[in-house]
Design an enzyme around this catalytic site. Structure first.
Site, short mmCIF file in Angstrom:
data_model
loop_
_atom_site.label_atom_id
_atom_site.label_comp_id
_atom_site.label_asym_id
_atom_site.label_seq_id
_atom_site.Cartn_x
_atom_site.Cartn_y
_atom_site.Cartn_z
N ASP A 28 0.85 -1.19 0.00
CA ASP A 28 0.00 0.00 0.00
C ASP A 28 0.89 1.25 0.00
O ASP A 28 1.69 1.44 0.93
CB ASP A 28 -0.89 -0.04 1.25
CG ASP A 28 -1.80 1.18 1.35
OD1 ASP A 28 -1.79 2.02 0.41
OD2 ASP A 28 -2.51 1.29 2.35
N ASP B 245 0.38 7.50 -9.52
CA ASP B 245 -0.33 6.97 -10.70
C ASP B 245 -1.32 5.94 -10.20
O ASP B 245 -1.18 4.74 -10.41
CB ASP B 245 0.71 6.35 -11.64
CG ASP B 245 0.09 5.77 -12.91
OD1 ASP B 245 -1.12 5.94 -13.12
OD2 ASP B 245 0.83 5.14 -13.68
N1 SAM Z 1 -3.92 5.20 -15.58
C1 SAM Z 1 -4.87 4.82 -14.64
C2 SAM Z 1 -6.02 5.75 -14.41
O1 SAM Z 1 -5.83 6.96 -14.21
O2 SAM Z 1 -7.14 5.28 -14.47
C3 SAM Z 1 -4.20 4.32 -13.41
C4 SAM Z 1 -3.49 3.05 -13.79
S1 SAM Z 1 -2.68 2.12 -12.60
C5 SAM Z 1 -3.15 0.53 -13.22
C6 SAM Z 1 -3.49 2.36 -11.08
C7 SAM Z 1 -2.99 1.40 -10.01
O3 SAM Z 1 -3.07 2.02 -8.73
C8 SAM Z 1 -3.78 0.10 -9.91
O4 SAM Z 1 -3.00 -0.96 -10.38
C9 SAM Z 1 -4.09 -0.03 -8.40
O5 SAM Z 1 -3.91 -1.34 -7.91
C10 SAM Z 1 -3.09 0.95 -7.81
N2 SAM Z 1 -3.42 1.47 -6.48
C11 SAM Z 1 -4.65 1.89 -6.04
N3 SAM Z 1 -4.56 2.27 -4.74
C12 SAM Z 1 -3.25 2.09 -4.36
C13 SAM Z 1 -2.54 2.31 -3.16
N4 SAM Z 1 -3.14 2.77 -2.05
N5 SAM Z 1 -1.20 2.01 -3.13
C14 SAM Z 1 -0.58 1.53 -4.23
N6 SAM Z 1 -1.21 1.31 -5.41
C15 SAM Z 1 -2.53 1.59 -5.48
#
Ligand code: SAM
Length: 287
Positions: A140, A159
Site C-alpha cells: 500500500d 499513478d
Molecule cells: N492510468 C490509470 C487511471 O488513471 O485510471 C491508473 C493506472 S494504474 C493501473 C493504477 C494502479 O493504482 C492500480 O493498479 C491499483 O492497484 C493501484 N493502487 C490503487 N490504490 C493504491 C494504493 N493505495 N497504493 C498503491 N497502489 C494503489
C-alpha cells in the site's frame, strides 16, 4: 445505436454519459485480492485493461497519459535521481521515467496481479521492468510513504486509480504531508487528477490538500485521454520549495529519447488553464 455483447461499455453514471469500445474477445479475467482484472481485445484500440470495469489502459492511447505523468515533472526538477511511483501497476509510467538518467525508481503498487497481467498482455509497457535501476514493490503506497525515510526521493509520481477504495487516501492531505517529508529539498510530486470537465471539484480539493500539507506551488496540466471519462484528463504537480511553472525547456527540446506526445511546446501548452478552471482554482486558493 443498440449496444450488445460486442461492446465494452463504461458508464459514467453521475454524468449521464458512457464510453463504448468494440470488443473482439475477452483475453483474460481474474479476481485479485483487490479488484477484478480483465483484458480485452478491442476492434480499434488494441488491448484494453479494465479494473473493476473501469478503463485503465489501451494500447492505442496510453502513451499520452504515461508521457504526461512522467516527463513534465522530470523536466521540472533540476536533477531527478531518485523517483518513487505509487500505483502504476501497468508499468507504463515506469517505462517513461527510465528514459531519464535517473539513478533509482521504486514503484509501490498495491496489487501484484496488475503488474503480472500487464507483463503478459502489455509487454511494451513492461519492457523496462528488469532495468537495474527499477525496484518493484507490492504494498500500500499510503503506508509506504508513512514509513519512508525522510528526504529519500526527488520526485513522487502518484499513478493511482480513481479516488475510491484503496486509492481514496492518495488524494488526502495526510498522504501529501508524508510525501512532503519523503521528498528531498526541491522535491516535486505529481498525481493524476482526473477530468477537468467532470472533476474540477476534485482538482480544487487536491490543490487545497497539497497547499495544506505544505507544498509551496501547485499547478495542473491537462491533456487529452480519449478513453478516460470526458476524454480530457489532468495531472497536478506541486513543489516542496518553489515554483513548478518553469521547466528545463532547453533540455526538453533536446531530449535524447523518443516520445509520441510530449515535447517542450506541449509541456508549456499543458500548463495553460482554460478560463473556467483558472477561475475555480483562484476561488480554491482564496478559501
Ligand atoms: N492510468 C490509470 C487511471 O488513471 O485510471 C491508473 C493506472 S494504474 C493501473 C493504477 C494502479 O493504482 C492500480 O493498479 C491499483 O492497484 C493501484 N493502487 C490503487 N490504490 C493504491 C494504493 N493505495 N497504493 C498503491 N497502489 C494503489
Amino acid at each position: 445505436m443498440a449496444l450488445d455483447s460486442r461492446w465494452f461499455t463504461e458508464e459514467w453514471a453521475e454524468q449521464g454519459a458512457a464510453i463504448s469500445l468494440e470488443i473482439k474477445r475477452k483475453l483474460h479475467e481474474e479476481q485479485s485480492p483487490y479488484q477484478r482484472i480483465e483484458i480485452w481485445e478491442t476492434g480499434t484500440f488494441g488491448r484494453l485493461m479494465t479494473l473493476d470495469g473501469l478503463v485503465m489502459v489501451t494500447d492505442r492511447d496510453n502513451f499520452i497519459y504515461h508521457e504526461m505523468m512522467s516527463h513534465p515533472v522530470l523536466f521540472t526538477h533540476p536533477k531527478p535521481e531518485s523517483v518513487l511511483i505509487i500505483g502504476g501497476g501497468d508499468c507504463g509510467t515506469l517505462h517513461e521515467v527510465l528514459k531519464h538518467p535517473v539513478k533509482q525508481v521504486t514503484q509501490v503498487e498495491l496489487d501484484e496481479r496488475v503488474t503480472r497481467v500487464a507483463e503478459q498482455f502489455f509487454p511494451a509497457l513492461c519492457a523496462s521492468n528488469n532495468d537495474p535501476r527499477a525496484r518493484l514493490r507490492f504494498a500500500d503506497g499510503i503506508q509506504w510513504v508513512k514509513d519512508a525515510e525522510a528526504g529519500s526521493h526527488d520526485v513522487i509520481i502518484v499513478d493511482g486509480t480513481d479516488p475510491i477504495g484503496p486509492a481514496a487516501g492518495l488524494f488526502s492531505e495526510a498522504f501529501y504531508k508524508n510525501c512532503l517529508r519523503t521528498l528531498r529539498p526541491g522535491g516535486l510530486i505529481v498525481g493524476q487528477s482526473e477530468s477537468p470537465l467532470f472533476h474540477a471539484g476534485l482538482i480544487m480539493a487536491m490543490h487545497q490538500a497539497l497547499r495544506g500539507a505544505g507544498f509551496k506551488d501547485v499547478q495542473t496540466l491537462h491533456f487529452p485521454q480519449c478513453t478516460y471519462p470526458s476524454g480530457w484528463w489532468s495531472a497536478t504537480l506541486a513543489g516542496k520549495n518553489g515554483s513548478v511553472a518553469n521547466f528545463r525547456a532547453q533540455d526538453a527540446r533536446n531530449k535524447t529519447f523518443a516520445t509520441r506526445y510530449y515535447n517542450a511546446a506541449v509541456h508549456q501548452g499543458a500548463l495553460a488553464l482554460p478560463e473556467f478552471l483558472q477561475n475555480q482554482l483562484r476561488v480554491a486558493s482564496s478559501e
